[in-house]
Design a protein around this motif. Sequence first.
Motif, PDB file in Angstrom:
ATOM      1  N   TYR A 191       0.832  -1.210   0.000  1.00 26.71           N
ATOM      2  CA  TYR A 191       0.000   0.000   0.000  1.00 26.71           C
ATOM      3  C   TYR A 191       0.866   1.259   0.000  1.00 26.71           C
ATOM      4  CZ  TYR A 191      -3.776  -3.185   1.471  1.00 26.71           C
ATOM      5  OH  TYR A 191      -4.691  -4.199   1.561  1.00 26.71           O
ATOM      6  N   ASN A 192       1.942   1.240   0.794  1.00 23.73           N
ATOM      7  CA  ASN A 192       2.808   2.421   0.853  1.00 23.73           C
ATOM      8  C   ASN A 192       3.371   2.758  -0.515  1.00 23.73           C
ATOM      9  OD1 ASN A 192       2.407   2.677   3.592  1.00 23.73           O
ATOM     10  ND2 ASN A 192       4.357   1.782   4.186  1.00 23.73           N
ATOM     11  N   VAL A 195       0.600   4.185  -2.855  1.00 22.46           N
ATOM     12  CA  VAL A 195       0.256   5.578  -2.551  1.00 22.46           C
ATOM     13  C   VAL A 195       1.405   6.513  -2.909  1.00 22.46           C
ATOM     14  CG1 VAL A 195      -0.279   7.146  -0.655  1.00 22.46           C
ATOM     15  CG2 VAL A 195      -1.420   4.932  -0.798  1.00 22.46           C
ATOM     16  N   LEU A 205      -5.095   4.653  -0.089  1.00 26.52           N
ATOM     17  CA  LEU A 205      -5.085   5.373   1.189  1.00 26.52           C
ATOM     18  C   LEU A 205      -5.963   4.676   2.220  1.00 26.52           C
ATOM     19  CD1 LEU A 205      -5.285   9.037  -0.132  1.00 26.52           C
ATOM     20  CD2 LEU A 205      -3.398   8.061   1.201  1.00 26.52           C
ATOM     21  N   GLN A 208      -4.213   1.432   3.262  1.00 28.75           N
ATOM     22  CA  GLN A 208      -3.044   1.776   4.082  1.00 28.75           C
ATOM     23  C   GLN A 208      -3.485   2.055   5.519  1.00 28.75           C
ATOM     24  OE1 GLN A 208      -1.323   5.777   3.610  1.00 28.75           O
ATOM     25  NE2 GLN A 208       0.645   4.786   3.187  1.00 28.75           N
ATOM     26  N   SER A 224      -3.564   8.676   7.295  1.00 24.72           N
ATOM     27  CA  SER A 224      -4.029   8.092   6.022  1.00 24.72           C
ATOM     28  C   SER A 224      -5.495   8.416   5.786  1.00 24.72           C
ATOM     29  CB  SER A 224      -3.830   6.573   6.041  1.00 24.72           C
ATOM     30  OG  SER A 224      -2.462   6.238   6.057  1.00 24.72           O
ATOM     31  N   ARG A 227      -6.121  12.065   4.852  1.00 26.21           N
ATOM     32  CA  ARG A 227      -5.841  12.309   3.426  1.00 26.21           C
ATOM     33  C   ARG A 227      -6.969  11.758   2.553  1.00 26.21           C
ATOM     34  NH1 ARG A 227      -0.129   9.883   1.994  1.00 26.21           N
ATOM     35  NH2 ARG A 227      -0.783  10.638  -0.074  1.00 26.21           N
ATOM     36  N   LEU A 228      -7.487  10.586   2.934  1.00 23.55           N
ATOM     37  CA  LEU A 228      -8.573   9.983   2.159  1.00 23.55           C
ATOM     38  C   LEU A 228      -9.821  10.856   2.183  1.00 23.55           C
ATOM     39  CD1 LEU A 228      -9.915   7.642   0.623  1.00 23.55           C
ATOM     40  CD2 LEU A 228     -10.327   6.542   2.838  1.00 23.55           C
TER      41      LEU A 228
END
Length: 689
Positions: A191-192, A195, A205, A208, A224, A227-228
């Motif tokens: 995931y990192n 993104v 996101l 994550q 996270s 940000r989402l």
Amino acid sequence: MTDRAALFWAAGVASTAILLALLRTLATGSQVRRLAQEGKRQLANSEPQGALESFDRALVLEPGRFALNFERGLALLSLKRFEEALFSFDRVLEREPNHGEAHYRRGNALLQLGRAAEALACYECALRLKPDFVDALYNQGLALQGLKRTKEAVASYDRVLEINPDDAEALNNRGNAWSDLRRPERALASYNRAVELRPDLADGLHNQGVALQDLKRPADAVRSFERLVALAPDYPFAKGKLLHAKMLSCDWRGLAALRDVVDADVRHGKKAIEPFGYLSLARSADDLRRCAETYSADYRPTRPVSLPPTAPVTDGRIRIGYLSGEFRHQATSLLMAQFFELSDRNRFRQFAFDNGFDDGSAIRRRLSAVFDEIVDISRLTDADAAVAIRRRGVDILVDLSGYFGFARPGVLALRPAPIQVNYLGFPGTLGSPWVDYLLADVHVVPPEHRTQHTEQVVYLPDSYQANDTTRTVPNIVRSRADLGLPEQGFVFCCFNNSFKITPDVFDVWMRLLGAVDGSVLWLLEDNAAAVENLRREAQHRAMDPHRIVFAGRLPLEQHLARHEQADLFLDTLPCNAHTTASDALWAGLPVLTCMGPTFPGRVAGSLLHALGLPELVTYSLEAYEAQALALVRSPDALQGLRVRLAEHRRTHAPFDTPRLTRHIETAYETMWVRHRRGEAPQGFSVPPS
């Protein structure tokens, strides 16, 4: 006209007819080409309905133009008319069996129809024709995940990433596969990277954040999810994930405003928060029901699933199935183990359908000894798990997870058993039309709250919560100093998970510390962020943060033993102590609670009423605070409660597991008799044994 002239005339007429036919053919061909070009243009411009009409008109003019069926199939895919798209791709493959793109697109239609095994066969055909067909490899991974062949799915995504290392979607889906395999570290790494490559990848996101929570890093999960929500405010359940991560880390900055937004969204039927995350904050049972109904709707089957008939009864016993992901050293099994052991085998058979894993613990060994069979469904699809339940002839399926942990609500949605029951693992309604009954008591679901639960409520006498009275509280002598506590002073204690601590309750706790000289608050150390944030919140309330002492996690027996060094357990609201209340009471520590407006906020009150200790149940935070102070200032009254607790623990219902077992078995028999008579599920009260 002479014969010769007639011959020339006839030849001229025939030539004209041929010429006209040729001209008509040319005109038709030109029109077909024009329609085909128009359809392709419309498809490229995201106008699939217009494209479909153009392709259909072209095929009417020239039915033999089989290649147009492929374009027609693409239009139908875009219109989500998947069955019709299959027909179009089949027409293409009749003429061109080596058309790799048609195999791939046919697989996509099948995948959307939930026919993952057939889709996988299509992708394999496409890959035989073109081994480096990246899109087919990617969707092969999706199909394998749908079939619970997760390790193979990882291999598919790895192959995609060998060809295109910067494919963010493949990285995200490989992370999902690792998550399904319960490897959160590997999932997070994928995931990192996803993104990093695609900062606007909403799925990345979200996933994550979930992985970070699984790794006990809720503060990082907050970032996270923030940000989402900024990127995609209406992403399903994103606001709720952010809210729950903030509660886990006790990060209360902006909490009230976010909670208000989530409440409003829930009331408008939006996918704002998952039911488990809402337990700790919901202000009403109506809100919890709406939340559960919205969440449950995603599990409604999209197509009929054919299940075998239920196996016939051979010995007259009722067959009970228990569905859970927690048949191991986990709270649900710790509470239920003795109940399972006391079940009347002359009247009942017991099957466990396990979506978790065997942790090799003592509790797992006890469960293995008592169930007729533990069936591992963790690698089965919902449909296959439902078939496994049917084949064992389960009459009553009891869901012990609900929306908690390794739950499988999609299995329940397929109706594998004629009677389906919600009990214990999730304290509230599941909001699902396929769950018939909820086992409760009059304290957690007062009669006036019945309509706020979609299940028919079955009232057990006493408290609904099972307990294991075979547990021992060892006589481990540990001083307060050994536990990081001061040798003198009153010890307020709360071993609830951090997400249950709210600012309102924390305010009360800080006022109590201020009012009681030398007192401390003993909390469970859940995660580093929660420790830091709670200490900061104490400072904001002009309280020395070192008056909060954090207890690390210990093996269960040692955890029970350390309760001896506390003076009073302070409960949380709006979500009470559940297993932690049972632990404290079993260890002899009085629990002071405040009744809330919802099932999860009334559990400790249920236990205390059944124990005959109603004076430890309050109905407002003001009364809760006043009663705590009164008990501190009246050591004799507090000691009297300890003595009564020690006596009632041996004689009263919450710790009379044989009595509870008889009550629940009576409930099962009543449900089964109603079903055999052809009657619809109906709530009832079990008479006291």
